[in-house]
Design an enzyme around this catalytic site. Sequence first.
Site, short mmCIF file in Angstrom:
data_model
loop_
_atom_site.label_atom_id
_atom_site.label_comp_id
_atom_site.label_asym_id
_atom_site.label_seq_id
_atom_site.Cartn_x
_atom_site.Cartn_y
_atom_site.Cartn_z
N GLY A 1 -4.32 4.22 -3.92
CA GLY A 1 -4.33 5.00 -4.99
C GLY A 1 -4.45 6.89 -4.84
N ARG B 1 2.36 -3.58 2.72
CA ARG B 1 2.04 -3.01 1.49
C ARG B 1 1.87 -1.29 2.22
NH1 ARG B 1 0.71 -4.54 -3.36
NH2 ARG B 1 -0.29 -3.14 -4.10
#
Length: 587
Positions: free
Chosen positions: A100, A27
Amino acid sequence: MCGIIGYIGKKQAAPILLDGLKRLEYRGYDSAGMATVSGGIILKKDAGKIGEINSKLDFLGLRGNIGIAHTRWATHGGVTKENAHPHFSNTREIAVVHNGIIENYQELREFLVSNGFTFYSETDTEVIPNLIEYFMRNRSFEDSVKETLKKLEGSYAIVVLNENENKLIAARKDSPLVVGIGDNEYFVASDIPAFLEHTKKVVYLYEKDLVVLDSDVRVFNLDKDSFVKRPISDIEWNLEQVKKGNFEHFMLKEITEQTETIRKAVENNGKLIKEVADLVKKAKGIYFVACGSSYHACLSASYKFSSVAGMHVNVALASEFSNFKDFIIPESLVIAVSQSGETADVLGAVRAAKEKGAKIISIVNVFGSSLTRESDSALMMNSGPEICVLSTKTYTSQLAILTLLAYAIAGKYEEGKRKLKDLINYIYYLTSASARHHIKKLSEKLKKKEHIYLIGRGLQYPTSLEAALKIKEVSYIHAEGFAGGELKHGTIALIEKGTPCIVFTSEKTEKEVLSNAAELKARGAYIIGVGARKNELFDFFIKVRESEEANSICQIIPIQILAYQLAMLRGCNPDKPRNLAKSVTVK
Ligand code: F6R
């Protein structure tokens, strides 16, 4: 983008967090860090790959039964130790990991600076622990996290550690987060593989959920302003699927898994596919939305819907969908295709369509992902976890499901299923060692090239786009796919003696695409044919049998292998290409 994990239980946290980080590395992989509570919060972090950082800092030296960890894919601030997560609050009482983007961080930073706080990184994240600390001056820990979240604009999945409390608090908005329920222990992570070794019982958090993990799991929803019940689900993925086994890389493992994943895609969804086919037939306007490889699968589907079902569909890049949303009416049907189900652009498009009253069908691989929850109905790909950053097996699963859907719309579901099932043994051959050996000869010839062009007509056009994407993202060779007829409208100017051009042929398009190949050959191109029949124009030939609508599945596989081999020969890591992350949760 980034990967986060937290643990609370009876065991030492560091080994669990380190294993989890390694499984989340796909990721994000430019920096990593870990913090545990042992007396105070002890934190270690740096720029670099997890393995390198661990050799230098020894994460396992961190003691304690509660901790958090992070693997970063930089957005705000360069790749430095200071910008790596976790981030401390000023007193070091609070540490936070975040995935985020906090859009109003500058404003919040100014507010905190005016209240005496100092910042040590360039990240947006650092405002979070400091805001929590600010609110804790006159509130409890839990209330301070809630108050902080109310102030944040943008997207977040966070896990918060407090040196004085034996608990973890985690929360999410527009970024994935899932809780693992163990035996007197809890995990929280961006993705299930991070803790799959320890439990298969999970709680998917919904938008604006905040979870408190101590001796229990309590979920609070920030919009509802109350505690809520979330179901515990059992997941079917197994540990073997998140391990490389005998393979050197996940990319090759996942390419070879396609025999199995196509079978699953074909067998699992029968009833639902027929139901979706009925919805498609009733709808007034069909819109496919997706990004990247998933978009290519949709483009491919638009050709199949036309040829098999005689139906026109609109295909939009999810990030461009807002330009067309005015055409959406309550009778429209949006089909959103996404491996992760967390791609921000796809979720944005789906939410815009829902506001207009449209129905949403999704085709997703990750169960419990945001897209599955926000759709009226979700067709699961059942491909198992895809760990390599590049889509391979999930791309062909998407194609298989969309092909079946086209047949189901035409009232020929069984015929479509039979055709796809017939392919399964052949796909096994396409990924076999002997097929790979043949492609290796081509990889050797292409490994030093700077540009590769790919052409196809009809259904082979989306294949040429996807094949180009595979080559460039993993080998860093510039590759561009075109509709066969388009090259002569400009790009043919780039063809020189020896320029490699991959030409996808099919029974339907052979004559025209070979004329296009001849135009390239006349300018000196080195022609690589991919299709059922050899031709004298070809300098190299990859035989792939004619499979009509399923050509899109069969013809991409040799190029996935080529891309993998080019990466290997050029010294690139195929599982973790530079600058990329598996699930793109920012717009
Ligand atoms: C390319 C690739 C990406 C994804 C894209 C959409 O190999 O993997 O182009 O296809 O980021 O991701 P999902 O399908 O998760 O929405």
